[in-house]
Design a protein around this motif. Structure first.
Motif, mmCIF file in Angstrom:
data_model
loop_
_atom_site.group_PDB
_atom_site.id
_atom_site.type_symbol
_atom_site.label_atom_id
_atom_site.label_comp_id
_atom_site.label_asym_id
_atom_site.label_seq_id
_atom_site.Cartn_x
_atom_site.Cartn_y
_atom_site.Cartn_z
ATOM 1 N N LYS A 13 -8.481 -5.049 4.967
ATOM 2 C CA LYS A 13 -9.783 -5.118 4.305
ATOM 3 C C LYS A 13 -9.637 -5.685 2.890
ATOM 4 O O LYS A 13 -10.432 -6.530 2.453
ATOM 5 N N GLN A 14 -8.622 -5.196 2.173
ATOM 6 C CA GLN A 14 -8.422 -5.664 0.805
ATOM 7 C C GLN A 14 -8.065 -7.146 0.790
ATOM 8 O O GLN A 14 -8.569 -7.904 -0.042
ATOM 9 N N ASN A 15 -7.210 -7.572 1.724
ATOM 10 C CA ASN A 15 -6.818 -8.976 1.789
ATOM 11 C C ASN A 15 -8.010 -9.866 2.116
ATOM 12 O O ASN A 15 -8.190 -10.938 1.530
ATOM 13 N N GLU B 246 -6.731 -0.744 5.941
ATOM 14 C CA GLU B 246 -7.177 -0.812 4.554
ATOM 15 C C GLU B 246 -6.573 -2.023 3.840
ATOM 16 O O GLU B 246 -7.237 -2.681 3.027
ATOM 17 N N ILE B 247 -5.317 -2.323 4.129
ATOM 18 C CA ILE B 247 -4.675 -3.502 3.529
ATOM 19 C C ILE B 247 -5.369 -4.767 3.996
ATOM 20 O O ILE B 247 -5.632 -5.683 3.206
ATOM 21 N N ASP C 95 -3.579 -0.172 -7.931
ATOM 22 C CA ASP C 95 -4.853 -0.205 -7.228
ATOM 23 C C ASP C 95 -4.657 -0.577 -5.756
ATOM 24 O O ASP C 95 -5.593 -0.949 -5.068
ATOM 25 N N GLN C 96 -3.426 -0.476 -5.282
ATOM 26 C CA GLN C 96 -3.134 -0.805 -3.892
ATOM 27 C C GLN C 96 -3.754 0.240 -2.961
ATOM 28 O O GLN C 96 -3.955 1.394 -3.356
ATOM 29 N N PRO C 97 -4.070 -0.147 -1.708
ATOM 30 C CA PRO C 97 -4.652 0.803 -0.754
ATOM 31 C C PRO C 97 -3.801 2.061 -0.603
ATOM 32 O O PRO C 97 -2.560 2.000 -0.645
ATOM 33 N N SER D 11 -11.130 -9.186 1.514
ATOM 34 C CA SER D 11 -12.003 -9.196 0.351
ATOM 35 C C SER D 11 -11.498 -10.166 -0.710
ATOM 36 O O SER D 11 -12.267 -10.889 -1.339
ATOM 37 N N SER D 12 -10.188 -10.217 -0.900
ATOM 38 C CA SER D 12 -9.596 -11.110 -1.894
ATOM 39 C C SER D 12 -9.803 -12.561 -1.504
ATOM 40 O O SER D 12 -10.105 -13.416 -2.346
ATOM 41 N N GLY E 176 0.829 -1.187 0.000
ATOM 42 C CA GLY E 176 0.000 0.000 0.000
ATOM 43 C C GLY E 176 0.869 1.246 0.000
ATOM 44 O O GLY E 176 2.105 1.160 -0.001
#
Length: 431
Positions: free
Chosen positions: A420-422, A417-418, A303-305, A424-425, A252
């Motif tokens: 959350k993204q992880n 945020e990282i 598109d990284q946080p 979600s993935s 990020g």
């Protein structure tokens, strides 16, 4: 100050850097076709005509602009200095500090604001309407003013002992400027106290982007990018930094816009497109309605946080970028309220080498927010004390480290945020 390729200027304020530099790349100004020739009255009428055709408010801030023309064209002018004085009096009636006349020397100074090579103390200043003094928008990092301890939003109440109350901005600029190696004393009012700062003027080379990897305690790496101003080199330096971080697979980014007073509008748009893949970035609106809207082009570099740091010295182009990132839900904004300058000035060269900046429009964020005098409100408020800010100024190597309280807050937010993204993935994979 923010400039478009067509000569539009979106200033952090009606300000110029208190420095002199070589001509800035990317500055394009519309040259007047009506030349000064022998009649000073021609210049007065030319200025009136430009205001009449372009000013953002069709009521001219409730001023009878036709009567103003009659009054000033009925006068006789012996020389251009009398014409200059009359023009300033005429513009004063608009009560708009951002619409201003510049004599040839002041106009030349304006044209060199974004070159990246400066001579002076390294601050951007504005007229403060509430106090009638000169206010610091932001000190530029690694400049004499910054090292002396000048802070964003400081009031300059005197320059070498001369009061700035009611002083024209150009006059303040000329007093602060000077030869490298010479000194100037700025009397600063901060809250209820006054301080004298004796500052040695210098030649300053400004590199707008500073970037480094930050390794987290969990073993991952994030990219930290500090953008000091939007000059002609900013977009390319930003692109290089992001591309190098992408090659290292950072998790990020923290983009630091604190004390960034602005710069070229085109640079802010180009940099926005590096982070935002689609949607509107900024629009400008004049008295006839929207005249321009800039959008992303589907070529974002990552598109990284992303977390963006801002403060009261983040102005103009910084607000365009942070506002776009916030409205497009591309980044979390951390810090304190930004400066709040959303008016657009068109800058014209006049026939005798003087110039005119006219407020012709305002700019809006993608969601249509008018941030003039309001600024961008952070998603996460993170204050920093004056003592902490001074400590960071004394040791700039601590900026963007865990010794920097606002950076620490931004890092905490970025980790969330990282995560959350992880998560979600992972959900996407399980499905």
């Amino acid at each position: 100050m923010v400039m478009t390729k067509r000569g539009l200027v979106l200033g952090a304020t009606a300000a110029m850097l208190t420095t002199v530099a070589v001509t800035g790349a990317g500055l394009h100004l519309s040259q007047s076709q009506a030349f000064f020739r022998e009649s000073p009255k021609e210049l007065v009428d030319e200025v009136w005509q430009i205001i009449n055709q372009q000013y953002v408010d069709g009521t001219f801030n409730q001023v009878d602009w036709q009567a103003v023309r009659q009054e000033y064209l009925d006068r006789s002018y012996e020389d251009k200095q009398e014409a200059y004085q009359a023009i300033n009096q005429m513009l004063d009636q608009l009560d708009d500090p951002y619409t201003r006349f510049m004599d040839p020397e002041a106009f030349k100074n304006l044209q060199i604001d974004t070159s990246g090579e400066l001579t002076g103390v390294g601050i951007q200043i504005a007229l403060d309407e509430e106090t009638d003094y000169i206010r610091v928008v932001s000190p530029i990092e690694e400049t004499p003013a910054y090292e002396a301890g000048i802070l964003a939003r400081d009031l300059i109440v005197a320059i070498d002992g001369k009061s700035t109350k009611g002083m024209e901005l150009n006059d303040a600029v000329n007093l602060i400027r000077g030869k490298p190696g010479s000194n100037v004393t700025l009397t600063i009012q901060r809250r209820e106290q006054e301080f004298d700062y004796e500052i040695t003027r210098a030649r300053i080379e400004v590199h707008p982007v500073k970037a480094r990897l930050h390794e987290t305690r969990q073993g991952g790496e994030i990219g930290y990018i500090r953008l000091n101003q939007f000059n002609s080199n900013a977009a390319q330096e930003m692109r290089t930094a992001i591309q190098e971080f992408e090659e290292k697979s950072v998790q990020g980014y923290i983009l630091d816009l604190r004390s960034n007073p602005g710069g070229l509008l085109q640079a802010s748009i180009q940099i926005s497109r590096m982070w935002i893949d689609e949607g509107k970035i900024v629009s400008t609106v004049n008295r006839q309605g929207e005249v321009d809207a800039q959008r992303a082009k589907g070529n974002a570099l990552t598109d990284q946080p992303l977390v963006v740091l801002v403060d009261g010295g983040s102005a103009s182009a910084s607000e365009i970028l942070s506002g776009a990132l916030q409205d497009q839900e591309r980044a979390v904004i951390v810090g304190t309220q930004t400066f709040g300058k959303g008016l657009v000035q068109s800058v014209r060269g006049l026939g005798d080498g003087s110039g005119l900046a006219v407020t012709v429009a305002k700019y809006l964020t993608p969601d249509g927010r008018d941030i003039n005098e309001e600024g961008i409100a952070p998603d996460v408020v993170s204050e920093i004390s004056e003592a902490e800010q001074k400590a960071l100024q004394r040791d700039r190597t601590q900026i963007g480290t865990l010794a920097d309280p606002q950076f620490s807050e931004a890092l905490s937010v970025l980790k969330q945020e990282i995560a959350k993204q992880n998560n979600s993935s992972q959900v996407g994979v399980s499905q």
